[in-house]
Design a protein around this motif. Structure first.
Motif, mmCIF file in Angstrom:
data_model
loop_
_atom_site.group_PDB
_atom_site.id
_atom_site.type_symbol
_atom_site.label_atom_id
_atom_site.label_comp_id
_atom_site.label_asym_id
_atom_site.label_seq_id
_atom_site.Cartn_x
_atom_site.Cartn_y
_atom_site.Cartn_z
ATOM 1 N N ARG A 160 1.034 -3.934 -4.597
ATOM 2 C CA ARG A 160 -0.362 -3.974 -4.158
ATOM 3 C C ARG A 160 -0.482 -4.815 -2.895
ATOM 4 O O ARG A 160 0.304 -5.823 -2.673
ATOM 5 C CB ARG A 160 -1.251 -4.764 -5.175
ATOM 6 C CG ARG A 160 -1.540 -4.090 -6.322
ATOM 7 C CD ARG A 160 -2.307 -5.092 -7.227
ATOM 8 N NE ARG A 160 -2.687 -4.457 -8.397
ATOM 9 C CZ ARG A 160 -3.775 -3.778 -8.495
ATOM 10 N NH1 ARG A 160 -4.699 -3.510 -7.498
ATOM 11 N NH2 ARG A 160 -4.230 -3.060 -9.720
ATOM 12 N N ASN A 161 -0.955 -4.178 -1.637
ATOM 13 C CA ASN A 161 -1.055 -4.670 -0.473
ATOM 14 C C ASN A 161 -2.409 -5.120 -0.152
ATOM 15 O O ASN A 161 -3.524 -4.713 -0.434
ATOM 16 C CB ASN A 161 -0.695 -3.848 0.617
ATOM 17 C CG ASN A 161 0.596 -3.268 0.629
ATOM 18 O OD1 ASN A 161 1.591 -4.419 0.441
ATOM 19 N ND2 ASN A 161 1.073 -2.229 1.115
ATOM 20 N N LYS A 162 -2.461 -6.452 0.306
ATOM 21 C CA LYS A 162 -3.650 -7.179 0.739
ATOM 22 C C LYS A 162 -4.177 -6.496 2.309
ATOM 23 O O LYS A 162 -3.242 -6.709 2.942
ATOM 24 C CB LYS A 162 -3.795 -8.624 0.683
ATOM 25 C CG LYS A 162 -3.892 -9.041 -0.681
ATOM 26 C CD LYS A 162 -4.855 -10.260 -0.678
ATOM 27 C CE LYS A 162 -5.141 -10.531 -2.025
ATOM 28 N NZ LYS A 162 -6.296 -11.208 -2.252
ATOM 29 N N THR A 163 -5.200 -6.356 2.284
ATOM 30 C CA THR A 163 -5.598 -5.806 3.599
ATOM 31 C C THR A 163 -7.101 -6.364 3.697
ATOM 32 O O THR A 163 -7.715 -6.881 2.779
ATOM 33 C CB THR A 163 -5.471 -4.080 4.065
ATOM 34 O OG1 THR A 163 -5.896 -3.939 5.478
ATOM 35 C CG2 THR A 163 -6.217 -3.571 3.081
ATOM 36 N N ASN A 164 -7.862 -5.723 4.740
ATOM 37 C CA ASN A 164 -9.359 -6.246 4.923
ATOM 38 C C ASN A 164 -10.269 -5.012 5.662
ATOM 39 O O ASN A 164 -9.447 -4.258 6.056
ATOM 40 C CB ASN A 164 -9.351 -7.433 5.794
ATOM 41 C CG ASN A 164 -8.865 -7.233 7.291
ATOM 42 O OD1 ASN A 164 -9.667 -6.685 7.889
ATOM 43 N ND2 ASN A 164 -7.716 -7.349 7.564
ATOM 44 N N ARG A 165 -11.427 -5.301 5.223
ATOM 45 C CA ARG A 165 -12.025 -4.320 5.711
ATOM 46 C C ARG A 165 -13.454 -4.994 6.154
ATOM 47 O O ARG A 165 -13.876 -6.003 5.396
ATOM 48 C CB ARG A 165 -12.810 -3.301 4.538
ATOM 49 C CG ARG A 165 -11.515 -2.274 3.965
ATOM 50 C CD ARG A 165 -11.360 -1.286 4.637
ATOM 51 N NE ARG A 165 -10.372 -0.553 4.239
ATOM 52 C CZ ARG A 165 -8.960 -0.377 4.432
ATOM 53 N NH1 ARG A 165 -8.659 -1.467 5.281
ATOM 54 N NH2 ARG A 165 -8.138 0.348 4.133
ATOM 55 N N ARG A 166 -14.203 -4.576 7.152
ATOM 56 C CA ARG A 166 -15.613 -5.004 7.462
ATOM 57 C C ARG A 166 -16.569 -5.008 6.375
ATOM 58 O O ARG A 166 -16.511 -3.851 5.606
ATOM 59 C CB ARG A 166 -16.057 -4.374 8.597
ATOM 60 C CG ARG A 166 -14.947 -4.575 9.930
ATOM 61 C CD ARG A 166 -15.909 -4.639 11.054
ATOM 62 N NE ARG A 166 -14.866 -4.762 12.342
ATOM 63 C CZ ARG A 166 -14.776 -6.002 12.918
ATOM 64 N NH1 ARG A 166 -15.349 -7.060 12.255
ATOM 65 N NH2 ARG A 166 -13.985 -5.950 13.918
ATOM 66 N N ALA A 167 -17.280 -5.911 6.268
ATOM 67 C CA ALA A 167 -18.323 -5.780 5.175
ATOM 68 C C ALA A 167 -19.313 -4.691 5.463
ATOM 69 O O ALA A 167 -19.594 -3.857 4.110
ATOM 70 C CB ALA A 167 -19.102 -7.172 5.063
ATOM 71 N N ARG A 168 -19.589 -4.229 6.548
ATOM 72 C CA ARG A 168 -20.474 -2.934 6.758
ATOM 73 C C ARG A 168 -19.815 -1.673 6.274
ATOM 74 O O ARG A 168 -20.502 -1.093 5.253
ATOM 75 C CB ARG A 168 -20.556 -2.776 8.272
ATOM 76 C CG ARG A 168 -21.231 -1.760 8.678
ATOM 77 C CD ARG A 168 -21.263 -1.573 10.211
ATOM 78 N NE ARG A 168 -22.558 -2.416 10.751
ATOM 79 C CZ ARG A 168 -22.306 -3.360 11.525
ATOM 80 N NH1 ARG A 168 -21.176 -4.107 12.022
ATOM 81 N NH2 ARG A 168 -23.211 -4.540 11.959
ATOM 82 N N ASP A 169 -18.569 -1.589 6.388
ATOM 83 C CA ASP A 169 -18.040 -0.439 5.842
ATOM 84 C C ASP A 169 -17.865 -0.289 4.355
ATOM 85 O O ASP A 169 -17.871 0.421 3.668
ATOM 86 C CB ASP A 169 -16.414 -0.377 6.436
ATOM 87 C CG ASP A 169 -16.369 -0.260 7.752
ATOM 88 O OD1 ASP A 169 -17.512 0.194 8.405
ATOM 89 O OD2 ASP A 169 -15.313 -0.498 8.383
#
Length: 182
Positions: A160-169
């Motif tokens: 499992r990798n942690k990444t991030n996404r914009r809340a809008r997406d």
């Protein structure tokens, strides 16, 4: 004589406020750069609601003061009435001020709700939220031959990798998923 006991020399501090956002890798884990991101969509939503509530509360408090001044100004008798020595009916002025204040406050509350939503949305929709991905393990699983007995182990060991996404997406993705289920 000065006292040097533990109770006299110990300084107590308030408990620290927990961080809303924490550092996570910006892109892949190998980039070495970090961004601040909310831990989950739920923590983001809670922070957004709190932001909106605080701005709305502050706006409404200011509106109450402004509406009181406005009502007083709108209901005061004209300056020329006091020249003839006429007595002002204070009960009528009080009713007028109450009516003007209520009307002003109703309009202000609607505007404060919109103002709070506008101010919080600008910042929170661009905020980053931490998400987990299993891409590495799933790609490895897809590359295995169909008759391989290793597939079960690879599914359990999927990294499992942690990444991030914009809340809008994330919100758009969530809306699309909820519309697809109907």
């Amino acid at each position: 004589m000065e006292e040097y006991s533990a109770s006299a020399t110990t300084v107590s501090f308030d408990r620290p406020i927990p961080l809303l956002r924490g550092p996570i890798p910006a892109g892949g884990s190998e980039s070495g750069q970090y961004v601040l991101a909310f831990r989950s969509l739920d923590s983001w939503a809670a922070a957004y609601k709190r932001c909106e509530a605080q701005i709305k509360e502050q706006c409404e408090e200011g509106a109450r003061i402004g509406c009181a001044v406005s009502a007083s100004n709108n209901c005061k008798p004209p300056w020329w009435r006091s020249l003839g020595g006429a007595v002002v009916d204070m009960r009528e002025r009080e009713k007028c001020e109450e009516r003007e204040f209520k009307e002003c406050l109703v309009a202000a509350k609607d505007k404060c709700s919109g103002f709070a939503k506008e101010k919080c949305s600008a910042a929170f929709l661009d905020a980053r939220i931490a998400v987990e991905t299993e891409v590495d393990g799933l790609i490895w699983l897809a590359s295995m031959p169909e008759d391989s007995s290793w597939w079960l182990g690879s599914l359990v060991q999927a990294r499992r990798n942690k990444t991030n996404r914009r809340a809008r997406d994330l919100l758009l993705k969530q809306q699309k998923q909820s519309h697809a289920t109907y």
